[in-house]
Enzyme design. Structure first.
Site, PDB file in Angstrom:
ATOM      1  N   ASP A  55      -7.199  34.877 -35.489  1.00  0.00           N
ATOM      2  CA  ASP A  55      -8.131  35.612 -36.330  1.00  0.00           C
ATOM      3  C   ASP A  55      -7.801  37.100 -36.192  1.00  0.00           C
ATOM      4  O   ASP A  55      -7.680  37.607 -35.073  1.00  0.00           O
ATOM      5  CB  ASP A  55      -9.569  35.335 -35.891  1.00  0.00           C
ATOM      6  CG  ASP A  55     -10.567  36.095 -36.723  1.00  0.00           C
ATOM      7  OD1 ASP A  55     -10.625  35.848 -37.935  1.00  0.00           O
ATOM      8  OD2 ASP A  55     -11.282  36.936 -36.165  1.00  0.00           O
ATOM      9  N   ASP A 114       3.570  11.520   1.821  1.00  0.00           N
ATOM     10  CA  ASP A 114       3.041  11.386   0.463  1.00  0.00           C
ATOM     11  C   ASP A 114       1.984  12.441   0.140  1.00  0.00           C
ATOM     12  O   ASP A 114       2.087  13.171  -0.840  1.00  0.00           O
ATOM     13  CB  ASP A 114       2.445   9.992   0.252  1.00  0.00           C
ATOM     14  CG  ASP A 114       3.494   9.000  -0.219  1.00  0.00           C
ATOM     15  OD1 ASP A 114       4.685   9.371  -0.208  1.00  0.00           O
ATOM     16  OD2 ASP A 114       3.140   7.870  -0.579  1.00  0.00           O
ATOM     17  N   VAL A 155       0.829  -1.204   0.000  1.00  0.00           N
ATOM     18  CA  VAL A 155       0.000   0.000   0.000  1.00  0.00           C
ATOM     19  C   VAL A 155       0.869   1.261   0.000  1.00  0.00           C
ATOM     20  O   VAL A 155       0.602   2.230  -0.713  1.00  0.00           O
ATOM     21  CB  VAL A 155      -0.948  -0.006   1.217  1.00  0.00           C
ATOM     22  CG1 VAL A 155      -1.715   1.312   1.313  1.00  0.00           C
ATOM     23  CG2 VAL A 155      -1.925  -1.154   1.107  1.00  0.00           C
ATOM     24  N   ALA A 156       1.925   1.246   0.821  1.00  0.00           N
ATOM     25  CA  ALA A 156       2.801   2.415   0.899  1.00  0.00           C
ATOM     26  C   ALA A 156       3.571   2.627  -0.393  1.00  0.00           C
ATOM     27  O   ALA A 156       3.907   3.749  -0.758  1.00  0.00           O
ATOM     28  CB  ALA A 156       3.784   2.243   2.061  1.00  0.00           C
ATOM     29  N   GLU A 166      -1.499   5.524  -4.785  1.00  0.00           N
ATOM     30  CA  GLU A 166      -2.891   5.374  -5.198  1.00  0.00           C
ATOM     31  C   GLU A 166      -3.562   6.706  -5.507  1.00  0.00           C
ATOM     32  O   GLU A 166      -4.636   6.735  -6.094  1.00  0.00           O
ATOM     33  CB  GLU A 166      -3.681   4.637  -4.105  1.00  0.00           C
ATOM     34  CG  GLU A 166      -3.877   5.388  -2.799  1.00  0.00           C
ATOM     35  CD  GLU A 166      -2.721   5.158  -1.829  1.00  0.00           C
ATOM     36  OE1 GLU A 166      -2.822   5.590  -0.687  1.00  0.00           O
ATOM     37  OE2 GLU A 166      -1.723   4.559  -2.249  1.00  0.00           O
ATOM     38  N   ASN A 198       3.313   6.789   4.534  1.00  0.00           N
ATOM     39  CA  ASN A 198       2.381   7.017   3.431  1.00  0.00           C
ATOM     40  C   ASN A 198       1.501   8.218   3.705  1.00  0.00           C
ATOM     41  O   ASN A 198       1.143   8.978   2.797  1.00  0.00           O
ATOM     42  CB  ASN A 198       1.524   5.760   3.231  1.00  0.00           C
ATOM     43  CG  ASN A 198       0.801   5.772   1.907  1.00  0.00           C
ATOM     44  OD1 ASN A 198       1.349   6.188   0.896  1.00  0.00           O
ATOM     45  ND2 ASN A 198      -0.431   5.313   1.901  1.00  0.00           N
TER      46      ASN A 198
END
Length: 998
Positions: A430, A824, A383-384, A388, A820
């Site tokens: 233009d 993170d 997970v770390a 995600e 995490n």
């Protein structure tokens, strides 16, 4: 009418307005009207609660705001008289008769008379108020059901649907069933905190994106009770007679009754990029596609030329647009390409991390560590190790970037447009209204072989002052330009009010300067018929009544086309034949005037009798108008060139006019200026145009379809194209370009409707701000991804190496989760909010095929992760030597890795700029707060015994702290010292010759 329900807070008040209930038209009217007052800061109306929230200058009393609102509501009620109904009308249409159930499959097959009879309406009188009220009761309001957005609950639940969260849940379950209740609670807390952060960022993104959805105009023109009247869009019913004119947004499906050179852009419905010419004749056949139903107009399409009347045959959800929306609502929302790319990267990393974590688990078990302990650690490591939050960071960064652009007067209507901005390689400009101010004024006239300069109210031929009333040719030319003119003229006191296009208005003001009563002239020569310009006919003509039998034909337009259809000209007051030599002389004079960057029109007239026998046209002369280049346009072109963006000017003007302007703007960057006329463009094959198009600086005498050709040819040549424009004729090209840019004030509704970006202040200079922000947003996402990958990989390396070598478990499951959480999320989001780097506009645009993480990035990420891991393992080794394998050594490894990862955010701020560079990066206050807050949490974890117990860490002494500080600082110094040493040259270049900073 207006009730103040909350005024306790200074500068903020909430009002209840009964009429606001379910009235989208009044909502828009209130918001737009109040926003024009300088004392109003923001306005938000809710049609379900009937509440209006107003934030205003605190020096203003709420009572004054209430009075202002009452005035606006009263004005609205007078403009749109309310139709009294006996019961409430549901917003979703409820059909009760077969007429509304009739599909558009039938209407295009019916004759006009049959349509009118079925709908019980008339093109002359339209519907009565009673009939409208009755039909509103039967069918409901003409409104599409509101598109559903993700509910708060769904956004929250979506946070728990990812694989990493599932792995955390498994880890929490294992901890719980093995007696690790504290560990299970911590893991669940991490899941909850991750969900809360994801919910907060995604819900904010959802609100921003939803606010960008386009809304249809609040009102439209219809014939009711025998008069043309402006009515709320939602009150349109079956049988209403819609008045169609250039720029009209079609608010319901309707069968055409009259069509005068009517063309409609149906790209929003059928995908057909070119405007469709419409007719009134009934069709025959079965299963005729929508795009081939030339006698129908549909909701959501836009009139680009001509005029017409149409009877409404379907409203609200029964329109073709309503049916499409039902399909859209049933479909899932699409991700941006960048979000999809990041999602793919995340999936790949999940699989890679699972493999590595499986390896760590196996090695740990073989080394004799506890089975459950290694299972929890491996799952937590997985997970770390997986970032995600990649797609969330991308969406949030794009959404916050859109919000930031709004503060710089750039309104972005889609997330994908922000991505495309960073890779724009060619910008098509233009000329009229974009490069120039679109404030035309007549400065020179050529008539009767004389050049007449116009300045204010003076007409000078050399040193001679000309009185228009003493010069018959000049006076006739002025009269014809007033008659062959679509501008509306009125008088308020002694002042004239002229409304229309800049070119048409300039001709009216010319007449006023000459002393001509434009209003009286138009009344004297009553307009009978108008033939507007078309794709193959570059001039306009009008027919006017002189008396009962005689008619006057007035013509103005392209000099080369007008002079070719003339047979006579006025010379010294005499009517003489127009020879080929005369035509060549006039064309030479036209080129001379155009070469001075003037827009030149040819003017002619003829007499015609009632039976249609027309005399031959008589040439009157040339009118030259100046449209000044916008201030700063030349410097802006230089900024685009410095940013590596090619500039292409597209104009309907003649080649000499276009050449003169392009040369002044230095579009060719001091090289040979290449110009291509539409006459040559039409002869090129698509393949030849694709090969040639990226070498051309100016396209002249361009039609709307030509603009589309140019954009598509540039795209075929591999260019990412931005197209700017403000007119109806720019709409197809704006829609086709990767980034369509329209003007917010001076532009047309049609251009704004299809554009991806709207410059609210009409300043083209804002476009360079948009490019800078687009590049910065993309770069910031890369920085966040780079940071997440390098730090998460360092965790894997530390755990894998220590477990393989047999040095114990440097980090436990809770510590990995803390990493995490602390290192993170907040630093990663802070990096996504980095301000633009000083050299962001000195770099070439990125390739659209370039992946978010390039192959060269992986080697850099591996090096940075290795330095962090090596220093962390060194600190861990010191801890083992001093204390042995246990909590104290684990604490040193934990503190070292956390501190090193936090300091690594400084390194991730730029791929090239280092802390050793002489030039400092702009300050990022969000990153400063994230770093201070994260380090404060680390200190708190060491200081509070309950937190120490949960994380299984111990206090440290001064020597341990020194080792931890050194192991955290060394990776930063190593990584910064190996960056590109030539960065200072880039920054010095930007400092010597900088673009206008956004």
């Amino acid at each position: 009418m207006v009730q103040a329900i909350h005024t306790a807070i200074e500068g903020r008040a909430r009002f209840k307005i009964k009429e606001l209930y379910r009235s989208e038209a009044l909502k828009l009217h209130l918001e737009r009207s109040l926003a024009t007052h300088s004392e109003i800061i923001s306005v938000s109306a809710n049609i379900l609660t009937s509440n209006l929230l107003v934030k205003f200058d605190s020096s203003i009393d709420a009572i004054e705001i209430k009075s202002l609102i009452e005035e606006i509501v009263t004005e609205y009620n007078q403009k749109f008289p309310k139709i009294n109904l006996t019961k409430n009308i549901e917003r979703s249409p409820q059909p009760t008769t077969n007429t509304q159930k009739r599909t558009t499959q039938d209407w295009h097959l019916m004759a006009v008379d049959s349509v009118l009879e079925t709908l019980q309406t008339s093109p002359i009188t339209g519907l009565s108020d009673d009939s409208v009220a009755e039909k509103l009761q039967k069918y409901g309001l003409n409104a599409l059901p509101e598109s559903a957005i993700r509910s708060d609950l769904k956004i929250l639940l979506d946070q728990f649907k990812s694989l990493p969260v599932g792995l955390l849940g498994v880890a929490a379950g294992i901890s719980f069933f093995t007696g690790g209740f504290v560990d299970a609670l911590v893991i669940i807390g991490v899941i909850g905190l991750n969900a809360a952060i994801g919910y907060a960022t995604e819900s904010q993104s959802e609100k921003i994106v939803h606010s960008l959805k386009s809304r249809e105009p609040a009102s439209t023109w219809s014939i009711r009770n025998g008069t043309q009247t402006e009515i709320p869009t939602e009150n349109v019913v079956l049988g209403d007679i819609l008045v169609l004119k250039p720029g009209s947004y079609v608010v319901a499906d309707a069968r055409l009754l009259e069509a005068d050179n009517l063309s409609v852009d149906e790209s929003a419905l059928t995908g057909e990029s070119l405007p469709i010419t419409k007719t009134t004749a009934s069709l025959t056949g079965e299963d005729i596609p929508l795009g081939d139903r030339f006698n129908m107009v549909y909701k959501g399409t836009v009139v680009t030329g001509g005029r017409g009347l149409a009877a409404v045959v379907a409203t609200g959800g029964f329109t073709q647009m309503g049916k499409i929306q039902q399909q859209v609502d049933a479909a899932t929302a699409t991700e941006t390409p960048l979000a999809r790319q990041l999602d793919e990267v995340g999936t790949q990393l999940v699989l890679l991390s699972l493999g590595i974590c499986g390896f760590v688990f196996g090695i740990g078990v073989l080394r004799g560590y506890g089975l459950l302990q290694m299972l929890k650690s491996s799952i937590s490591l997985a997970v770390a190790a997986v970032p995600e939050g990649l797609p969330t960071i991308a969406t949030t960064t794009l959404a916050l970037g859109i919000q930031d652009m709004r503060q710089h007067n750039v309104l972005v209507r889609s997330l994908s447009a922000v991505e495309a901005l960073g890779s724009v390689q060619t910008i098509c400009l233009d000329k009229t209204g974009t490069i120039t101010e679109n404030t035309m004024s007549v400065v020179e006239i050529h008539t009767d072989n004389r050049q007449i300069q116009v300045n204010d109210c003076q007409f000078m031929a050399g040193s001679e002052n000309i009185n228009p009333y003493a010069c018959d040719e000049l006076l006739k030319l002025i009269h014809v330009t007033v008659l062959c003119n679509e501008s509306q003229v009125s008088q308020q006191g002694s002042e004239y009010v002229v409304t229309g296009s800049a070119t048409e208005n300039a001709l009216i003001y010319l007449a006023i300067a000459a002393g001509v009563d434009a209003i009286a002239l138009k009344q004297k020569y009553r307009l009978l018929q108008t033939q507007v310009r078309s794709e193959n006919r570059n001039y306009m003509s009008t027919i006017h009544a002189i008396d009962a039998a005689d008619r006057l034909v007035a013509v103005k337009g392209s000099p080369t086309e007008v002079v070719q259809i003339c047979q006579w000209w006025r010379k010294n007051g005499q009517l003489v034949p127009l020879t080929e030599a005369d035509r060549q002389a006039f064309e030479i004079e036209n080129d001379r005037m155009a070469g001075k960057a003037l827009r030149v029109l040819g003017v002619a007239y003829a007499s015609a009798i009632e039976n249609g026998d027309r005399q031959e046209l008589t040439w009157l002369g040339l009118v030259g108008m100046a449209d000044p280049i916008r201030a700063g346009a030349k410097e802006l072109m230089r900024d685009f060139h410095q940013a590596g963006i090619d500039t292409v000017m597209i104009t309907g003007d003649q080649s000499p006019t276009a050449y003169a302007i392009a040369k002044e703007l230095q579009l060719s960057q001091d090289e040979q200026l290449e110009i291509l006329d539409s006459t040559h463009l039409d002869r090129l094959t698509p393949e030849a145009l694709t090969a040639l198009v990226d070498k051309v600086d100016v396209f002249a005498r361009i039609s709307p379809s030509n603009k589309l050709q140019i954009v598509q040819a540039l795209q075929a040549a591999g260019k990412v194209v931005a197209m700017t424009g403000d007119g109806i004729n720019d709409a197809p090209a704006l829609k086709a370009a990767e980034v369509g840019v329209a003007m917010g004030k001076g532009g047309t509704d049609v251009a704004r409707e299809v554009a991806d970006i709207i410059l609210e202040d009409d300043r083209l200079e804002t476009m360079i701000v948009a490019v800078s922000r687009g590049r910065t947003i993309y770069n910031n996402i890369r920085k966040s991804v780079h940071f997440l990958l390098s730090t998460n990989l360092s965790e894997i390396l530390v755990m894998t190496t220590a477990t393989t070598v047999g040095l114990g478990e440097p980090l436990n499951a809770i510590q990995l989760l803390w990493l995490n959480l602390v290192t993170d999320i907040f630093p990663g989001l802070a990096l996504a909010l980095e301000p633009p780097e000083p050299n962001v506009l000195s770099q070439p645009p990125r390739s659209p095929q370039e992946p978010i993480i390039k192959n060269s990035d992986f080697s850099r990420i591996a090096f940075e992760s290795a330095t962090i891991s090596l220093c962390t393992l060194g600190a861990y080794g010191y801890g083992i030597l001093r204390y042995g394998v246990g909590q104290q050594a684990s604490t040193i490894a934990f503190m070292s890795l956390t501190s090193a990862q936090l300091l690594h955010t400084i390194s991730c701020r730029s791929e090239t700029h280092s802390i050793f560079s002489q030039i400092n990066l702009p300050n990022n206050q969000y990153l400063n707060m994230a770093l201070v807050g994260s380090f404060a949490l680390q200190v708190l974890a060491l200081s509070l015994p309950p937190l120490r117990s949960i994380l299984k860490i111990t206090p440290i002494d001064l020597l341990d702290g020194t080792v931890i500080g050194a192991s955290a600082l060394l990776p930063l110094l190593a990584n910064e010292s190996t960056k590109n040493t030539q960065v200072d040259l880039l920054f010095d270049y930007g400092r010597k010759d900088p673009p206008n900073p956004p």
